[in-house]
Design an enzyme around this catalytic site. Structure first.
Site: not given
Lengths: 276, 276
Positions: A95-97, A121
């Site tokens: 998700a690369k939040r 992620t």
């Protein structure tokens, strides 16, 4: 899932493969497109064909979100299917939040409570209070971007600061003051080659999630040579090369064959390191 | 929407307010909870009560995603409602995305084609190829994280490199080689005070999206003093202080009153700068 369980799964399956479920409606075989939920039908077939060969699945949220409500439904069904049928799989929301505290808290609750995923992620740019909310859940993991697999990784991640430390090194060093290696992994791209040695100097014990083998051109052998530690410490992801191995009715079998090739190489590398 | 149109809207409405739609199911008034779609009902009322006082709305995607399919439905309905009823509003997806090229491309298509939003917030850590896919859509904007409003902004964004340049400065300088100020804005937190002077040295002409006024404690006057340029160049966001001004049936009216106070101060600041 804790670190010990993950390593046990790796030894039992002789594999540290993570299959990336980057499911693109435009790329799935024609015959599935008439299914009630083509994305889920595709995922289900891929999972059934590969689950004994991998230890983790990583749905990339972009592929689901880009389809709006239909995509979210497919994502949630995929996670439930994995949880019910393959409870030993480590499920990563790619998700690369990373946002201010109250927002990261919402994401954490969504991924770890509502969906019961194992890991998410997270991007480090906003610092400690953007990452900490994800660390309040036992046996749930943050996988922080360290040194990514793409060309743009050179733009900022390799910037050397006034103390001679590169940004990715600072991120990995500082993040270890926030969490232990029982909750913190790093993303390190397979395309980074010998830089894995530098990564292992800073983060000897953390698991690394390694994208970039396969379509992006990274070498599995190089990753293992420089990145494997005494608990394996690697989850190597392959997405496109496995799930789109064939575009017709044989897609699931073709995916299995690709996964089998990778698993076979991984078994050899684990043996070589004396871990099996 | 292009930059000229945005500035025209600011002058016409005497406001550079962006209302943050951080709609939390736990915080909306009781009487709305029996509505078919409580989140959308809340947003609709807030929008109707504030649209003449602001130039932009910023739904924070975390709040919607954390509710799964129900949240995505409410998000899409909110965007459609704005597009149909208030076509002069600049709509920002506060998503803080940023991934390898093919993934960013999917996000861009989702936000700019499928949903017809005006802008999306993007995290810079992965560099050029993670940002570029968002720049292929005319009159659509990337709002890149520069110097954020939270405490953790100090962890990495202020790191000084070997050339004496801080990371947020490098991000802003390098990003301007990827896009002009007709497609690129930066996030700069209201809590950063005098650092706005440094930001304006690097990015004199870019619009800045400024969170952190209100609940996070930043000063609107300070932001305007150091950050306003000859085209205003500011979109100042307030979320919680406006949308949760009251928790009962008067919530929309109370939100309007809060927004009116901010608009009034903004009108004064625009006058002072000679822009009205």
């Amino acid at each position: 899932m804790n670190k010990k369980q993950l390593f046990e799964n790796i030894k039992r399956k002789k594999s540290f493969l993570c299959v990336g479920l980057d499911t693109d409606i435009k790329k799935i075989p024609e015959h599935l497109k008439s299914a009630d939920d083509p994305i889920f039908a595709f995922n289900q077939a891929i999972i059934d064909a590969t689950a004994d060969l991998c230890v983790a699945y990583k749905p990339n949220l972009a592929f689901y979100e880009s389809l709006g409500v239909m995509g979210w439904t497919a994502f949630e069904k995929t996670v439930s299917y994995l949880r019910e049928n393959y409870p030993d799989q480590f499920i990563i929301a790619d998700a690369k939040r990373g946002d201010i505290g109250n927002t990261s808290e919402l994401y954490a609750r969504s991924f770890f409570c509502h969906l019961d995923l194992d890991a998410v992620t997270v991007a480090p740019y906003m610092g400690e209070d953007s990452v900490k909310p994800f660390l309040g859940y036992p046996d749930k993991w943050v996988i922080l971007l360290g040194l990514t697999s793409n060309k743009g990784s050179h733009d900022f991640q390799l910037t050397t600061d006034a103390n001679g430390e590169r940004l990715f090194e600072k991120v990995m060093r500082v993040a270890q003051t926030w969490a232990t290696d029982e909750q913190l992994m790093f993303v390190v791209g397979a395309t980074q080659g010998k830089l894995f040695e530098d990564v292992r100097r800073i983060a000897p014990n953390n698991f690394l999630l390694v994208p970039g083998v396969g379509a992006q051109g990274g070498s599995l052998e190089e990753v293992a040579t420089y990145g494997m530690n005494s608990e394996c410490g690697l989850l190597v992801n392959s997405s496109r090369k496995i799930i789109y191995a064939a575009a017709d009715e044989t897609f699931a079998q073709a995916a299995r064959e690709e996964a089998l090739k990778v698993q076979y190489e991984m078994e050899h590398l684990l043996h070589k390191k004396g871990l099996l």
